[in-house]
Design an enzyme around this catalytic site. Structure first.
Site, PDB file in Angstrom:
ATOM      1  N   HIS A  38       0.825  -1.213   0.000  1.00 17.56           N
ATOM      2  CA  HIS A  38       0.000   0.000   0.000  1.00 17.56           C
ATOM      3  C   HIS A  38       0.862   1.267   0.000  1.00 17.56           C
ATOM      4  O   HIS A  38       0.394   2.338   0.362  1.00 17.56           O
ATOM      5  CB  HIS A  38      -0.979   0.010   1.179  1.00 17.56           C
ATOM      6  CG  HIS A  38      -1.968  -1.109   1.126  1.00 17.56           C
ATOM      7  ND1 HIS A  38      -3.105  -1.054   0.343  1.00 17.56           N
ATOM      8  CD2 HIS A  38      -1.982  -2.322   1.735  1.00 17.56           C
ATOM      9  CE1 HIS A  38      -3.779  -2.197   0.490  1.00 17.56           C
ATOM     10  NE2 HIS A  38      -3.109  -2.975   1.312  1.00 17.56           N
ATOM     11  N   THR A  39       2.098   1.120  -0.413  1.00 19.97           N
ATOM     12  CA  THR A  39       2.958   2.296  -0.578  1.00 19.97           C
ATOM     13  C   THR A  39       2.950   2.810  -2.010  1.00 19.97           C
ATOM     14  O   THR A  39       3.264   3.977  -2.245  1.00 19.97           O
ATOM     15  CB  THR A  39       4.410   1.973  -0.182  1.00 19.97           C
ATOM     16  OG1 THR A  39       4.829   0.785  -0.856  1.00 19.97           O
ATOM     17  CG2 THR A  39       4.537   1.773   1.324  1.00 19.97           C
ATOM     18  N   GLY A 120      -7.260 -14.391  -7.141  1.00 18.53           N
ATOM     19  CA  GLY A 120      -7.733 -14.063  -5.804  1.00 18.53           C
ATOM     20  C   GLY A 120      -6.746 -14.344  -4.700  1.00 18.53           C
ATOM     21  O   GLY A 120      -7.122 -14.432  -3.527  1.00 18.53           O
ATOM     22  N   ASP A 170       2.062  -3.340  -9.961  1.00 15.81           N
ATOM     23  CA  ASP A 170       1.802  -4.632 -10.600  1.00 15.81           C
ATOM     24  C   ASP A 170       2.129  -4.598 -12.081  1.00 15.81           C
ATOM     25  O   ASP A 170       2.723  -5.535 -12.634  1.00 15.81           O
ATOM     26  CB  ASP A 170       0.347  -5.034 -10.405  1.00 15.81           C
ATOM     27  CG  ASP A 170       0.011  -5.282  -8.941  1.00 15.81           C
ATOM     28  OD1 ASP A 170       0.941  -5.367  -8.123  1.00 15.81           O
ATOM     29  OD2 ASP A 170      -1.189  -5.377  -8.626  1.00 15.81           O
TER      30      ASP A 170
END
Length: 382
Positions: A38-39, A120, A170
């Site tokens: 989450h950086t 997932g 990603d």
């Protein structure tokens, strides 16, 4: 009996579905993020590596848009202009719409997709699909886009069309991944440094899957944006949360709402951990690298609140069985745990993790070993 490789499976699927030969092919890998969670959308560093597991796309020109996947049965026609409805072809629609802006899309296509990236599990199956599709469909449209351009097409497809408020990690590792290397990607500046990463990694799937567009992920991003506004109101000049200096946390603890402060603290400390982890990896200091992974998971669990009980148990068990380090990788709320351990401990570690997980949840987790592999590739058409 093991499944056939995704390249062969996608090619066979194309021929069986469309009774013809594909014109173009491309593949892109999933990824594991060693640390830096989450950086990326907060202007900080990430340290991912590309997986040997990949998604393969074969395509040929057609008067309409139709796609078939080895995971989704019958071929499906789709209209790129339609609003997303929560199906896998939404990602293909996103790619087509962005390529059209670049005048790099064909008029239509028949598409076949096969993948060995588990869906997932927090290993970026969506970016593997969009990156591979962007390469294949742009070639079908007569354009040779650069790796950077392909990554940007894939990012915009997912963020602007599908509606996942992701960062660019990603797509970057899917295009830039190299065998035996992790990628230190400073998202704030765009700089990328390859870091030698010769280790094998144990992946343990929690069995808890989630949709990346789910409310929790987008809520965390909104909280980070609100927290950045509050940081600025507190008199700290920062263009992104990753720029907040560590010494400011004491002051912010008094001025920010509790949830917003914990989000800030995670990003600030994770930014420092990621840069230190890259230095430790470059120096071959795997004990220090592992300790940073454990610390990173504690921050994910307590400050970002994006873990799950299955992942927490696996990380605690890995520590008990003397792994170097472990943490939940990917966006969170399910997915997979990565474990680094000395090779001579791996067998005992695996059996211990399975035993503890089965005792807690009544089922055995899926485990597999992997290592850093290459990125985006144009696949020859058989």
């Amino acid at each position: 009996m093991p499944n056939p490789p995704p390249t062969r499976l996608a090619s066979s699927l194309f021929t069986a579905t469309y009774a013809s030969r594909a014109a173009v092919g491309a593949s892109a890998p999933g990824r594991v993020n060693l640390i830096g969670e989450h950086t990326d959308y907060n202007g900080g560093p990430v340290l991912p590596f590309a997986l040997p597991r990949k998604t393969v796309v074969f395509a040929a020109a057609a008067p309409h848009w139709e796609a078939v996947s080895s995971r989704n049965g019958a071929p499906t026609r789709f209209v790129p202009e339609d609003a997303p409805v929560g199906v896998w072809t939404d990602y293909l629609s996103g790619v087509v719409r962005v390529l059209r802006e670049l005048r790099a899309a064909p008029a239509g296509a028949s598409i076949a997709v096969a993948s060995s990236v588990p869906a997932g599990t927090g290993l970026s199956s969506s970016a593997a699909l969009t990156v591979a599709a962007a390469r294949a469909l742009s070639r079908l449209g007569g354009r040779q886009l650069s790796r950077d351009a392909v990554a940007e097409v894939a990012y915009r497809a997912e963020s602007e069309v599908v509606g996942v408020r992701c960062g660019r990690m990603d797509q970057a590792i899917a295009t830039e991944g190299r065998s035996g290397q992790a990628l230190l990607y400073e998202t704030g500046s765009g700089t990328m440094v390859q870091v030698p990463f010769p280790l094998r990694v144990l992946m343990v799937e929690t069995g808890v899957t989630r949709h990346l567009g789910a409310v929790d992920y987008n809520l965390r991003r909104e909280e980070c944006e609100e927290a950045l506004d509050a940081v600025r109101e507190a008199g700290i000049a920062a263009e992104a949360l990753a720029q907040v200096p560590g010494h400011a946390l004491t002051t912010l603890a008094r001025s920010l709402p509790s949830a917003h402060f914990r989000r800030v603290r995670h990003v600030v400390t994770e930014t420092a951990r990621t840069r230190e982890a890259a230095a430790a990896l470059a120096a071959g200091d795997y004990l220090r690298l592992g300790a940073l992974l454990f610390d990173g998971h504690a921050s994910i669990r307590e400050d970002f609140e994006s873990s799950c009980v299955e992942a927490d148990l696996l990380v605690d068990s890995a520590l008990a069985y003397e792994a170097w380090g472990a943490r939940l990788t990917g966006a969170g709320w399910g997915g997979a745990v990565l474990v680094l351990a000395p090779p001579d401990l791996m067998a005992r570690l695996k059996s211990g993790l399975v035993r503890d997980f089965r005792a807690a949840f009544g089922r055995a987790p899926v485990l597999w070993e992997t290592r850093a592999a290459g990125g985006l590739k144009t696949e020859p058409v058989p």
